[in-house]
Motif scaffolding. Sequence first.
Motif, short mmCIF file in Angstrom:
data_model
loop_
_atom_site.label_atom_id
_atom_site.label_comp_id
_atom_site.label_asym_id
_atom_site.label_seq_id
_atom_site.Cartn_x
_atom_site.Cartn_y
_atom_site.Cartn_z
N TYR A 1 28.76 30.58 -60.57
CA TYR A 1 28.68 29.20 -61.02
C TYR A 1 27.80 28.37 -60.06
CZ TYR A 1 30.53 24.54 -62.36
OH TYR A 1 30.68 23.24 -62.77
N LEU A 2 28.09 28.51 -58.79
CA LEU A 2 27.35 27.73 -57.80
C LEU A 2 25.90 28.17 -57.71
CD1 LEU A 2 30.07 27.65 -54.97
CD2 LEU A 2 29.33 25.71 -56.38
N VAL A 3 25.69 29.46 -57.73
CA VAL A 3 24.32 29.96 -57.62
C VAL A 3 23.49 29.53 -58.82
CG1 VAL A 3 22.93 32.08 -57.74
CG2 VAL A 3 24.78 31.89 -56.09
N THR A 4 24.12 29.53 -59.99
CA THR A 4 23.40 29.09 -61.18
C THR A 4 23.00 27.63 -61.05
OG1 THR A 4 24.59 30.69 -62.53
CG2 THR A 4 23.53 28.85 -63.68
N LEU A 5 23.94 26.82 -60.61
CA LEU A 5 23.60 25.41 -60.40
C LEU A 5 22.49 25.27 -59.35
CD1 LEU A 5 27.13 23.69 -60.32
CD2 LEU A 5 25.41 23.55 -62.14
N MET A 6 22.63 26.06 -58.32
CA MET A 6 21.68 25.97 -57.22
C MET A 6 20.28 26.35 -57.67
SD MET A 6 21.32 25.18 -54.04
CE MET A 6 20.00 25.35 -52.84
N ARG A 7 20.17 27.45 -58.36
CA ARG A 7 18.84 27.91 -58.75
C ARG A 7 18.22 26.98 -59.78
NH1 ARG A 7 17.83 31.07 -62.98
NH2 ARG A 7 16.45 32.47 -61.84
N ASN A 8 19.04 26.42 -60.65
CA ASN A 8 18.50 25.46 -61.60
C ASN A 8 17.95 24.24 -60.87
OD1 ASN A 8 19.08 27.10 -63.76
ND2 ASN A 8 21.01 26.08 -64.28
N ALA A 9 18.72 23.76 -59.91
CA ALA A 9 18.27 22.60 -59.15
C ALA A 9 17.02 22.94 -58.36
CB ALA A 9 19.40 22.13 -58.22
N ALA A 10 17.02 24.10 -57.77
CA ALA A 10 15.87 24.50 -56.96
C ALA A 10 14.63 24.72 -57.81
CB ALA A 10 16.20 25.77 -56.17
N LEU A 11 14.82 25.31 -58.98
CA LEU A 11 13.66 25.52 -59.85
C LEU A 11 13.10 24.19 -60.34
CD1 LEU A 11 14.85 28.63 -61.90
CD2 LEU A 11 12.94 28.54 -60.30
N THR A 12 13.98 23.25 -60.61
CA THR A 12 13.51 21.92 -61.02
C THR A 12 12.70 21.28 -59.89
OG1 THR A 12 15.41 21.61 -62.48
CG2 THR A 12 14.24 19.62 -61.75
N LEU A 13 13.23 21.41 -58.70
CA LEU A 13 12.50 20.85 -57.56
C LEU A 13 11.21 21.61 -57.32
CD1 LEU A 13 12.37 18.83 -55.27
CD2 LEU A 13 13.77 20.37 -53.87
N TYR A 14 11.28 22.91 -57.51
CA TYR A 14 10.07 23.73 -57.33
C TYR A 14 8.96 23.26 -58.27
CZ TYR A 14 6.88 27.68 -57.75
OH TYR A 14 5.76 28.46 -57.80
N GLU A 15 9.34 23.05 -59.52
CA GLU A 15 8.33 22.62 -60.48
C GLU A 15 7.75 21.26 -60.08
OE1 GLU A 15 8.83 24.46 -64.77
OE2 GLU A 15 10.56 23.23 -64.25
N LYS A 16 8.63 20.43 -59.60
CA LYS A 16 8.16 19.11 -59.18
C LYS A 16 7.21 19.24 -57.99
CE LYS A 16 9.90 14.78 -57.19
NZ LYS A 16 11.11 14.10 -56.65
#
Lengths: 184, 397
Positions: free
Chosen positions: A69-84
Motif C-alpha cells: 500500500y505504502l510503496v504504491t502510494l510512494m511510487r505514484n507520488a514519485a512518478l508524478t514528481l518525476y514527470e514534473k
Amino acid sequence: MEDTQIIELYFARDERALTETDRKYGGLCCSTGRQILGSREDAEECWNDVMLKTWNKIPPERPLYFAAYLVTLMRNAALTLYEKLHAEKRGGAQTALVLEELENCLTAPDDVEAQVSEAETGEMIRRFVKTLSEDARNIFILRYVYMMPVKDIAERLSIGESKVKVSLHRSRAALRDYLGGERP
Amino acid sequence: MTAMTLLRAMSAIDPKDIEAAYRAKGVRMTSAASSPVLTTEEAETADIPMPYPKPVSALKRYAIGGWAAAAACIALVAAAGLYFRSNDDNLTTPSGSEWVVELTGTSPAETVPTQTEEGVFAGSAETVTVPAVTVPAVFTAPAEAQTTGAGTESPEMSSAPAETDNGIPVTTADEGITAGAETTTAATTSDAYMITTTTAESFESYWLRQAVDKRALLATSDGRPKTQQDIAIKTKIVDDPDEIRAFLEREDPYVTFGFNGVTETQRSMIMENPIMIYVSWPMDDDRWISWGVHSAVLDRSGVLHLTFSMYSGWEAEHHETWIYEAALICKKDTLPAISNITLEIDSYEDTADTGGEQYMEYEASISEYIYISTNQTPQGGNDGSFGFMTSSPDDAP
C-alpha cells in the motif's frame, strides 16, 4: 510493530502511527523514491507527502498489505514528481532505464488503437503478473514497482544479476505479447 | 500507450503480489539448476570438498519438470574444456611446463529424461544427436616463451589423448596447428600464443565445479548443430593484469559473471598475478538465444568443463549476431598447465516458459583461486535491458 498494530494506531488517530510507519517502511519507500527520482531530498519530500496521504486515507481504508500500500502510494507520488521534474531536466536514477526497458513492451506505441487508459492498462498488468511464476513475478515487481536496480534485486534474492536480467527480459517479452493480445 | 503509462500502471498490481515480492528473500533452487553439471561418475570420483551444492546425477541435471504441455524446444549445451596434459604423458615439452591450448569438439548424443510433476524421472523424452564439431584452434605456450614463430606447425596436437582419465571424450584437432600469433580463429586459421607460466601444481587444488546463469548455443538456424565451418572461435591467453582488469571492468557489454562469491581477499590474490584464458565465438542465428556459460568443472584429470546452454523462446523472431565469450581467470602461479581445450556439444530439452530458469539458479566462486567470467556481446549495441541483445529493426532478417 506488526502492520496491523500500526494500522490500528491510524484508526485511533494516534500520531505514533506515522512514527512507526516511518520507522518500518520509511527506508523502503524512500529507496523506491530515490530510484525513481534520483534524489534523496525529492524522495524524502515524496515520503512526507505519502505519510500525510496515508494519515488521511486510513481510516476509512484498511490496507491488507501495508507495505504494498505504502510503496504504491510512494511510487505514484514519485512518478508524478518525476514527470514534473523531467519537464525541466533529466533525472531519476532508475526511471529512465526502466522506461527504456518498458518501451520494448509496447507493441505499437504510436498506434491510435493502442491508446488505452491507465486503468485498463493497470488491469492488464495486474492480470499479467498473475501469469508469471513466483520468482519471475517477484523479480518483475521489485524492478518495476519498487524500482530496484538489477544489482539490488540480485543481492536481495541471493541470485546472480544475470538471472535477474534474464528473468526481466523474458517477463517483458511475455508482457509485450500479453499486451498485444489483450489490447482492445 | 507510453512507457510511463505502463510504469504507472504497475501500481495496479495486486497488493498481495507486491507485498510478497517485498517479503521474498530468495529464489527457490530447483533440482536441475541447483546441480552442478557433472555426470554421476564425475561426482563419484570427487573426493575433494565441493564448494557447491552436492552434485546429483546427470539425469536429474538434465531433467525437465512437467512441462510437456508447454511448447518444448531443443536446446544444446556446449561444453568447453581445458584439458591438462602433464609432462609425463609422452608429450614433447621444451622445458618446464608447457601450455598447449587446443579447441576441438565432441558431441555425444544425449538421452534427455523428463521429470513428472511428482518428481519422478520418467525416462527419455527426446534424444538429440549432435554431430561432432572439431575446431582446430591450438595454442602452444611453452613456459620459457620459446617462440616458434607464426605459421609454424606444432607437433603437439597429434599426440593429444582422445579421452581423458574420467572418460570424457576429447576430440583432437588434426589440422591447422600453427604458432606465433596472439589469437586463434578456428575453422579457417589457427595460431598460437606464447606464454610464460610456472610449473604446474597439483590438480587437487583446482577441483572446481560451478553452475552459473548463462546459456550459449551452437546451432544453426535450422537447428543443425554448428560445424567446424560454422564456428569461428577466437582464443587468447592474457597475462597482462591491466588487460584482465579492463576485461572485468568493462560495462558494455556487461560482464555478468565475475567474482561472485569470491571474497575480496581471494580476488586480490588472484589479481596480484592473474592469467586469463579467453574464448569467444560469434553466433549468427535467428532461432536460438544463448544464456552463456552454465557451469564450470575442473575434474581431477585436469579437464575444465565450461558448459554452455541455450534457450529458444520469443527471441526467435529476432535475427541477431551474438558474440559469446568465456574467460577463465585464475592466479597464474597456481594454475596447472593447461594443454587442451575441448568443445563438447551436449543436448537437452528445454521449454520456452520455464526451462531456461532451471539452469540459472546460482553463481558463485569456483574455487579459491579460479573462477569463470562469461559475457555475451551483440554486434551493434544492446537494448539496454538485457545487456547483450540488439533490438534494432535493422537487425531483422
